[in-house]
Design an enzyme around this catalytic site. Structure first.
Site, short mmCIF file in Angstrom:
data_model
loop_
_atom_site.label_atom_id
_atom_site.label_comp_id
_atom_site.label_asym_id
_atom_site.label_seq_id
_atom_site.Cartn_x
_atom_site.Cartn_y
_atom_site.Cartn_z
N THR A 1 4.42 -3.26 8.85
CA THR A 1 3.72 -4.75 9.50
C THR A 1 4.59 -5.23 10.33
O THR A 1 4.51 -4.92 11.57
CB THR A 1 3.72 -5.61 7.93
OG1 THR A 1 5.32 -5.63 7.42
CG2 THR A 1 2.99 -5.25 6.98
N THR B 1 -0.49 -16.64 12.31
CA THR B 1 -1.36 -17.04 13.13
C THR B 1 -1.45 -16.26 14.51
O THR B 1 -0.46 -15.26 14.62
CB THR B 1 -0.99 -18.48 13.52
OG1 THR B 1 0.31 -18.59 13.74
CG2 THR B 1 -1.58 -19.37 12.71
N THR C 1 12.51 -2.10 -3.58
CA THR C 1 12.19 -2.63 -2.31
C THR C 1 10.81 -2.52 -1.81
O THR C 1 9.83 -2.11 -2.53
CB THR C 1 12.99 -1.84 -1.06
OG1 THR C 1 12.97 -2.80 0.03
CG2 THR C 1 12.19 -0.30 -0.62
#
Lengths: 408, 408
Positions: free
Chosen positions: B158, B408, B195
């Site tokens: 990510t 955003t 984790t």
């Protein structure tokens, strides 16, 4: 910002010298470059006293000396405070320095040493410059003007950007009593038992025992519910001096007006606590989290504090990003009895999660709300009757800037 | 960076497809703009399996489905993972989506649904785009080349800036066994029990029960000892697949080579954990804290993690400021049996506190050390025989930048 009952009146221009019989001073002793750095509050007569201290394993030297002073007669008449140096982790010499600071102050006022409390805030692991401390104390000229109160308020600040102060009055046992407070704290703020430095004066007539009891009652919902960075300092202290000069009949816990006194003390502590949170290092916004529907109040406070202390929540608020998933994450990791299927979350009055199902909302409305400087987050767990609040601030570039170069 | 015994050999070019019988794939399904965003690992035969999960109250939907899969036969043959969307806090629909994702993968491979584990990471509170998930899975072409491993490694990222992977081998019961691992995680990293996402493959022959037991043994000293921001995610998972294709005699806890297997698993977990800490959001430095002389190992790990998780320590390291007072502050607030008079602190080999007395040191030498990208902090409490390590990263402007505008 603070809601209190009609029993309590705020005195906007008031301060620590507004209660009868208190005076203050603050001077520049050269511990810091160009800011007043040592100050003191003095009561006309010995005042009953209560205090709470940090729970850190490494209590700084001045805390030990102050505890010794208070233990002696449960009364003090003056407190002297320096900034720039915390006199923490300074071993034997640090303890001797704190005793010496107390002695110089007692001599200056011609009072007993055990009537003096001492307090320090600043860098850990450096020794007090005692020559400057002595010179500073000997420059003190006490008075009860606003200027003198502000001199003290300024002298205790470190990375704070504004002075913190409040003043309230109430009618107790047919007499008007007044309470003033000031505090400092901007970084290393995650009080557990007591916060950074808070000094409260009042002219109410109350015994030290009941005063201590009252302080212990309001601390868990006020100073202990703020966090800036999750770190509990070595020097946290809140000290209340009550000199009895309002001449009310001595307040007991059975007195019908005792709840009003508790409210007065709570309003003072909450006001100072929120001022500290709002002035957190680099902060641009004050965040208030209100949790309801938890098993009990303690659990609500724990969850509220977890949310307001989350770096991810703090950065989202800084960026005006309505990222409620981070609120869920913070709640999720608390050791509490949360029912994961029944959680409501609202930011301001914008509902984002209802019974744990995401709700659609206008991003633009959310951004408009989050662009303000006071942000409220509401969480309802629908799991009981507990409720509680916590206060903190957003995490900005300036937090990093301030803390990446504090000592140098 | 990792020290291991001569029993363990690192395979620098190795990955999750290096153990015998594992293949991988990763494609761009359009969940993210321009990065591979869905991937899978497949074993030639059903593999014994162990996993640990987040302790958050709000376990995401895929975790429930994966636990159900593993519970069925204690074996799985494939794991499919998407990034961009965590499928957490998505209620009934989210659970149905996770089941559907499992089914699509099972159909694609022509295997039983319960042989498939599913995993998601990304934003909380948004639904999976199932049409894209389906299209992505149906594009998978599995192979055991480095490119295929890297396609999977990329697909699970990510906010990570680099892929995490490691590979080790050891001789167990006369046979060479190999273990490969990959992980993702950069923010919301404060594992408690498991984790972010970690996937480990091995060809060792070991029962699911002993594998689970072994994983539970190494997690507390590896994945659970890293922190980036103090937040425990809703999706944390570490999954190990052991397909037995190395054909060693089945490993038991009594086998003389069992300690070597534990070391292999520990080396893999520690390597991945440190790679996650090093790639913490905005991080410029990996911080390792080693605590010794505590009452026991658990206490040492708790103190080490408190230090490495302190915003004030993290910002000081970012600014190359040898502000050891902040280390004391972090230790001070732990609920442990610290003797405040007997603490040693060193940053690198520069001793700053000795038996709780400040030591003089060259600021320039300290700055030079702190300007490096791997910083070690040593704390000796002289209070027992416990020891432990924790890993984290510094807190920079970029941490704020990344997190003030994540969605955003």
């Amino acid at each position: 910002m603070h809601q209190h009952s009609s029993h309590i009146e705020e005195i906007k221009q008031g301060s620590i010298v507004t209660p009868i019989g208190f005076r203050a001073a603050g001077v520049h002793a050269g511990l810091r470059y160009n800011k007043k750095d040592i100050g003191a509050i003095v009561s006309e007569v010995p005042a009953n006293c209560a205090a709470v201290y940090t729970t850190s394993h490494f209590q700084a030297a001045p805390l030990k000396v102050t505890q010794e002073s208070i233990a002696k007669e449960k009364q003090i008449q003056a407190v002297v405070v320096n900034s720039a140096c915390a006199n923490a982790c300074t071993g034997e010499q640090g303890l001797n320095d704190a005793y010496q600071m107390r002695k110089i102050m007692a001599n200056h006022l011609h009072i007993k040493e055990e009537y003096v409390a001492v307090s320090s805030t600043g860098v850990i692991g450096e020794y007090l410059q005692m020559d400057k401390i002595e010179k500073g104390i000997n420059q003190f000229i006490f008075d009860s003007t606003l200027e003198h109160a502000e001199a003290f308020q300024e002298a205790i600040l470190t990375t704070d950007t504004v002075m913190k102060k409040c003043c309230y009055s109430a009618s107790i046992a047919g007499v008007t009593v007044t309470m003033g407070g000031t505090a400092k704290g901007s970084g290393m703020i995650h009080p557990n038992m007591a916060t950074m430095l808070g000094f409260i004066t009042t002219d109410v007539n109350i015994s030290s025992e009941i005063l201590q009891d009252s302080l212990s009652k309001v601390i868990p919902t006020t100073f202990n519910q703020i966090t800036v960075d999750g770190d509990t300092s070595t020097n946290d202290t809140v000290l209340v001096m009550a000199n009895g000069m309002a001449k009310n009949e001595a307040l007991t816990e059975e007195h019908p007006d005792y709840p009003i006194f508790l409210e007065l003390l709570s309003a003072t502590c909450e006001s100072l606590a929120k001022q500290i949170a709002k002035d957190g290092e680099g902060a641009t916004k004050l965040i208030e989290v209100k949790v309801s529907g938890s098993k009990d109040d303690e659990e609500a406070r724990a969850i509220a504090k977890q949310i307001v202390g989350s770096n991810l929540v703090k950065t989202a608020i800084y960026g005006s990003d309505a990222n409620w998933g981070r609120i869920i994450t913070a709640i999720g990791q608390t050791n509490t009895a949360v029912n994961p299927a029944s959680v409501d979350i609202a930011i301001g009055n914008i509902v984002m999660l209802k019974e744990s199902e995401p709700q659609s909302f206008s991003e633009q409305v959310a951004i408009n709300y989050l662009n303000q400087d006071f942000i409220q987050i509401f969480v309802d767990l629908h799991n009981g009757k507990g409720e509680g609040k916590a206060w903190g601030c957003d995490l900005s570039y300036d937090y990093v800037k301030i803390n990446a170069s504090y000592r140098t």
